[in-house]
Enzyme design. Structure first.
Site, PDB file in Angstrom:
ATOM      1  CG  HIS A   1     -32.230 -61.587  19.824  1.00 51.99           C
ATOM      2  ND1 HIS A   1     -33.251 -62.382  19.378  1.00 51.99           N
ATOM      3  CD2 HIS A   1     -32.569 -60.316  19.512  1.00 51.99           C
ATOM      4  CE1 HIS A   1     -34.189 -61.618  18.818  1.00 51.99           C
ATOM      5  NE2 HIS A   1     -33.793 -60.360  18.892  1.00 51.99           N
TER       6      HIS A   1
ATOM      7  CG  ASP B   1     -43.485 -59.185  22.555  1.00 55.18           C
ATOM      8  OD1 ASP B   1     -43.314 -57.955  22.567  1.00 55.18           O
ATOM      9  OD2 ASP B   1     -43.070 -59.922  21.647  1.00 55.18           O
TER      10      ASP B   1
ATOM     11  NE  ARG C   1     -44.166 -51.970  19.931  1.00 56.45           N
ATOM     12  CZ  ARG C   1     -43.032 -52.676  19.935  1.00 56.45           C
ATOM     13  NH1 ARG C   1     -42.977 -53.857  20.510  1.00 56.45           N
ATOM     14  NH2 ARG C   1     -41.947 -52.190  19.371  1.00 56.45           N
TER      15      ARG C   1
ATOM     16  CB  SER D   1     -40.740 -56.262  22.311  1.00 56.44           C
ATOM     17  OG  SER D   1     -40.948 -57.246  21.340  1.00 56.44           O
TER      18      SER D   1
ATOM     19  CE  LYS E   1     -39.948 -61.125  21.422  1.00 58.52           C
ATOM     20  NZ  LYS E   1     -40.448 -60.464  20.243  1.00 58.52           N
TER      21      LYS E   1
HETATM   22  N1  URA Z   1     -38.129 -57.386  17.515  1.00 61.23           N
HETATM   23  C1  URA Z   1     -38.950 -57.727  18.541  1.00 61.23           C
HETATM   24  O1  URA Z   1     -38.977 -58.871  18.973  1.00 61.23           O
HETATM   25  N2  URA Z   1     -39.727 -56.754  19.081  1.00 61.23           N
HETATM   26  C2  URA Z   1     -39.731 -55.494  18.651  1.00 61.23           C
HETATM   27  O2  URA Z   1     -40.440 -54.679  19.199  1.00 61.23           O
HETATM   28  C3  URA Z   1     -38.892 -55.166  17.573  1.00 61.23           C
HETATM   29  C4  URA Z   1     -38.094 -56.125  17.026  1.00 61.23           C
END
Ligand code: URA
Length: 431
Positions: free
Chosen positions: A82, A161, A168, A183, A187
């Site tokens: 990632h 999220d 946010r 966050s 995932k």
């Molecule tokens: N990428 C994400 O998936 N979440 C965040 O909070 C910031 C960057």
């Protein structure tokens, strides 16, 4: 339990229990906790932070709010990577086939881009016919048969999220490290792989502007992974200039194919083989990092990685003639941006270059925008390169829109000075 009590508890600097965090996530997702209450809670985290256990519980609660993929029917060690996001970052396109060619299993769900350029899925769709939506059964079967598949995010991954991120975004609470870490990890943990390598980008074109911040984020994500029972490592890489030369969807596939033909830019090869070697160690396929890295670099020259990429394109219905003749991926209408100064390239604002590509049509400004897969730009000079007046700095690949705006952005984004500047690409590893 009451939300106000939890806000006050955190405001006073106390750690929340697992049950309290589960209560927050569950009741915010189902609408019992209101946006104004959650905003107040999120802001307490800016001042009081979260410890690793709290951040892990937040990541796990968000993971469990939606689909969690079970990849146990895929034989072998499943690896994933990632990137926290960078301009010209095409590493997944090269790394997935490269790792599969070395015996790892890559069952990768990727995103579309919102913002300066497309995501991996947009890039793959520049190959006509390439299917990025497969049933879960076909996805599993393909990974078992050829070692890899890259598809779009299917199902409903971490809906908590999604809802929290939207809040946010409008309450000044995006750049809080435990929130970013949980966050991202919610995932990643839902995607079901055994070993994950995170590429945490640092610099002007990245979320994390300083090495210190990036290290904190990387350490927390690695710890969340450990506490959740996964092998997670992170590498810190510079985003003080774009990765590689080509930016734009078809252009990035083009550069990826060049890289798998042994003609890749040094920085793309370095980041790809560094993450790859780490994942081959984590998957217990290799035992020595440098040996693994050398083997991977060799496979970018001897056709092994490219053959795997071709297999994936064929398996997912793509027109393989585009792999064999990648210039078909790019428009032939070009405009050159030339230097008006002599000296050395000292700074490249990666974000500015990404926005320039987006203005040409390579990125989306809203989710509904349709991107032009054949446009973008080719950055001929990188930090440390010498330039003369009249040298081509950038070639724009254009259709109708954005040429003037992109040209202006590029001129503002590239700084030419009199002293040669060093550039460090790999800034550390966190295990
Ligand atoms: N990428 C994400 O998936 N979440 C965040 O909070 C910031 C960057």
């Amino acid at each position: 339990m009451h939300i106000v009590d939890l806000i006050l508890k955190k405001r006073a600097g106390n750690a929340l229990t697992k049950e309290e965090i589960q209560y927050l996530v569950k009741n915010y997702t189902n609408g019992t906790i209101k946006d104004y209450q959650m905003s107040s809670f999120l802001m307490t985290l800016f001042f009081q932070g979260m410890n690793d256990e709290e951040a892990t519980n937040l990541a796990l609660s968000m993971r469990d709010s939606g689909d969690v993929f079970d990849l146990s029917k895929i034989n072998g060690i499943k690896v994933d990577k990632h990137s926290t996001g960078g301009v010209g970052d095409k590493v997944t396109l090269i790394l997935a086939p490269l790792l599969a060619a070395h015996g790892a299993k890559v069952a990768k769900m990727s995103g579309r881009g919102l913002g300066h350029t497309g995501g991996t899925i947009d890039k793959l769709e520049s190959i006509p016919g390439f299917k990025t939506e497969l049933s879960f059964e076909d996805f599993e079967r393909q990974v078992n048969e050829i070692g890899l598949s890259v598809i779009g995010q299917s199902g409903d991954v971490a809906p908590a999220d999604k809802k929290l991120y939207a809040l946010r975004d409008v309450t000044g609470t995006v750049d809080i490290i435990p929130l970013i870490a949980s966050s991202i990890m919610s995932k990643k943990l839902a995607s079901g792989s055994d070993a994950i390598c995170l590429d945490v980008k640092v610099g002007s074109g990245a979320f994390m502007k300083t090495l210190d911040e990036a290290k904190k984020l990387a350490k927390l994500m690695v710890n969340i992974g450990k506490l959740a029972g996964k092998k997670v490592t992170a590498i810190l890489t510079s985003m003080d200039e774009p990765l590689g030369h080509k930016i734009g969807n078809g252009l990035e596939v083009f550069e990826s194919i060049e890289t798998m033909n042994g003609k890749g830019p040094r920085d793309v090869v370095e980041v790809t083989t560094t993450i790859g070697a780490q994942l081959l160690l984590d998957a217990k396929i290799e035992t020595d990092f440098e040996v693994a890295k050398r083997k991977l670099a060799k496979s970018l020259h001897d056709g092994k990685a490219l053959n795997k990429f071709r297999e994936m394109v064929i398996a997912q219905g793509g027109d393989v003639s585009y792999v064999d003749n990648p210039s078909k991926l790019i428009t032939d209408k070009t405009v050159e941006v030339k230097s008006t100064k002599e000296g050395y390239i000292t700074k490249i604002d990666a974000l500015g270059i990404g926005v320039a590509a987006s203005r040409l049509g390579a990125g989306r400004e809203t989710k509904e925008d349709v991107i032009d897969l054949k446009v973008g730009l080719d950055l001929h000079k990188k930090i440390g390169d010498k330039v003369k007046v009249g040298d081509v700095l950038v070639t724009l690949y254009v259709s109708e829109k954005g040429v003037e705006e992109a040209t202006e952005l590029i001129k503002k984004s590239i700084t030419i000075g009199s002293k040669k500047q060093d550039f460090k690409l790999i800034l550390g590893t966190v295990k």
